[in-house]
Design a protein around this motif. Structure first.
Motif, short mmCIF file in Angstrom:
data_model
loop_
_atom_site.label_atom_id
_atom_site.label_comp_id
_atom_site.label_asym_id
_atom_site.label_seq_id
_atom_site.Cartn_x
_atom_site.Cartn_y
_atom_site.Cartn_z
N GLN A 57 1.13 -1.27 -0.21
CA GLN A 57 -0.42 -0.06 -0.17
C GLN A 57 1.26 1.20 -0.23
O GLN A 57 0.50 2.37 -0.74
CB GLN A 57 -1.04 -0.33 0.60
CG GLN A 57 -2.25 -0.96 0.81
CD GLN A 57 -3.04 -0.38 -0.45
OE1 GLN A 57 -3.80 0.90 -0.09
NE2 GLN A 57 -2.81 -1.24 -1.19
N PRO A 58 1.92 1.43 0.24
CA PRO A 58 2.68 2.89 0.71
C PRO A 58 3.65 3.29 -0.63
O PRO A 58 3.59 4.25 -1.09
CB PRO A 58 3.84 2.59 1.62
CG PRO A 58 3.15 1.54 2.77
CD PRO A 58 2.42 0.97 2.11
N LYS A 59 3.60 1.74 -1.22
CA LYS A 59 4.90 2.18 -2.51
C LYS A 59 3.35 2.39 -3.15
O LYS A 59 3.04 3.32 -4.24
CB LYS A 59 4.91 0.47 -3.30
CG LYS A 59 6.39 0.52 -2.18
CD LYS A 59 6.40 -0.73 -2.83
CE LYS A 59 8.51 -0.82 -2.12
NZ LYS A 59 9.18 -2.31 -3.14
N ILE A 60 1.76 1.50 -3.26
CA ILE A 60 0.92 2.61 -4.77
C ILE A 60 0.17 3.68 -4.44
O ILE A 60 0.32 4.45 -5.16
CB ILE A 60 -0.64 1.15 -3.67
CG1 ILE A 60 0.04 -0.04 -4.75
CG2 ILE A 60 -1.27 1.83 -5.02
CD1 ILE A 60 -1.19 -1.24 -4.12
N ALA A 61 0.51 3.93 -2.79
CA ALA A 61 -0.24 5.38 -2.10
C ALA A 61 0.45 6.62 -3.49
O ALA A 61 1.12 7.41 -3.76
CB ALA A 61 0.21 5.16 -0.51
N GLU A 62 2.32 5.66 -3.61
CA GLU A 62 4.07 7.00 -3.70
C GLU A 62 3.05 7.06 -5.62
O GLU A 62 3.38 7.90 -5.90
CB GLU A 62 4.89 6.50 -3.77
CG GLU A 62 5.74 6.30 -1.86
CD GLU A 62 6.53 5.69 -2.14
OE1 GLU A 62 7.29 4.78 -2.89
OE2 GLU A 62 7.40 5.40 -1.02
N LEU A 63 2.59 5.59 -6.28
CA LEU A 63 2.09 5.75 -7.09
C LEU A 63 1.13 6.53 -8.16
O LEU A 63 1.10 7.06 -8.35
CB LEU A 63 1.93 4.11 -7.93
CG LEU A 63 3.45 3.04 -8.09
CD1 LEU A 63 3.00 1.77 -8.45
CD2 LEU A 63 4.34 3.34 -9.67
N ARG A 64 0.15 6.59 -7.03
CA ARG A 64 -1.02 6.90 -7.01
C ARG A 64 0.05 9.15 -7.07
O ARG A 64 -0.76 9.82 -7.97
CB ARG A 64 -2.01 7.62 -5.60
CG ARG A 64 -2.08 6.20 -5.73
CD ARG A 64 -3.66 5.75 -4.78
NE ARG A 64 -3.98 5.09 -4.76
CZ ARG A 64 -4.43 4.09 -3.99
NH1 ARG A 64 -3.89 4.57 -2.62
NH2 ARG A 64 -5.33 3.07 -3.51
#
Length: 236
Positions: A57-64
């Motif tokens: 989730q943290p990495k996905i948040a960065e991609l967002r």
């Protein structure tokens, strides 16, 4: 088919002192438990995959933040992230798919009048007053309150209880795990329908129990109950 029929017969003979006329039904339950034990490592792997998706989730948040204005690029980046981390969004489907051959084996075994050119002796076995080779429609011919009818009523009650628990568990897991989402709540390709249907899957068991031979219905009920308990333990 002949080998499997002999296996069920021998197992029923071993269980005869404990379960009497329902020994073959008990053998089917034990066979189902064995199948579930064999695929349990895959279920544990699926649970680990689910937790791994949550950890992303943290990495996905960065991609967002990086691709928030480009939904297509964001979706592609999230899929690539899952591939790099070797996390499959659909890994949880594998344990269920591997059980399908066992179900169809039981279905055909208790739907055939003959096995290996000889009469199918398994069709004479019962679960209490209900023959393992008959269906719910056959039980209804003797009346809803007949012995066979009450056996099916009991199965339906068990399935309904398990399905209700599974529904609540699935809804809670879906709400607590947004790992399969990208962008503004948009889901990964193909997962939207799966997420919507998954909480209702156990209720479909009611239909299966009603249309297949009782032996196959026992397999479905036992496997579904095992699956729900397993999910509650592995995903807690």
């Amino acid at each position: 088919m002949s080998v499997f029929a002999n296996l069920v017969e021998h197992l029923a003979d071993l269980l005869q002192p404990l379960f009497g006329a329902s020994a073959a039904a008990a053998a089917i339950v034990m066979f189902t438990a064995l199948v579930r034990l064999l695929v349990h490592p895959l279920s544990r792997a699926a649970a680990r995959g689910q937790k791994a998706r949550t950890a992303l989730q943290p990495k996905i948040a960065e991609l967002r933040k990086k691709h928030g204005k480009n939904p297509e690029k964001l979706q592609k980046a999230v899929l690539e992230l899952h591939a790099e981390e070797k996390v499959s969004p659909l890994a949880g489907c594998l344990p269920g798919m591997l059980q399908i051959p066992a179900f169809f084996l039981l279905y055909h075994l208790f739907s055939s009048d003959t096995i290996g050119g000889e009469a199918n002796g398994l069709l004479g076995h019962q679960l209490f007053a209900a023959p393992l080779g008959e269906r719910w429609t056959d039980a209804l011919q003797g009346g809803v309150l007949s012995g066979a009818g009450l056996v099916y009523a009991g199965l339906f009650v068990v399935v309904a209880c398990v399905a209700a628990f599974s529904y609540r568990l699935s809804k809670r897991m879906t709400a607590a795990n947004p790992a399969a989402r990208v962008g503004d709540g948009e889901q990964l390709p193909g997962l939207g329908a799966v997420t919507k249907v998954m909480p209702f899957m156990s209720f479909f068991t009611l239909v299966t129990v009603a249309v297949v031979p009782l032996a196959a219905a026992l397999y479905v009920v036992t496997s579904t109950t095992w699956s729900v308990v397993e999910r509650a333990v592995l995903y807690r």
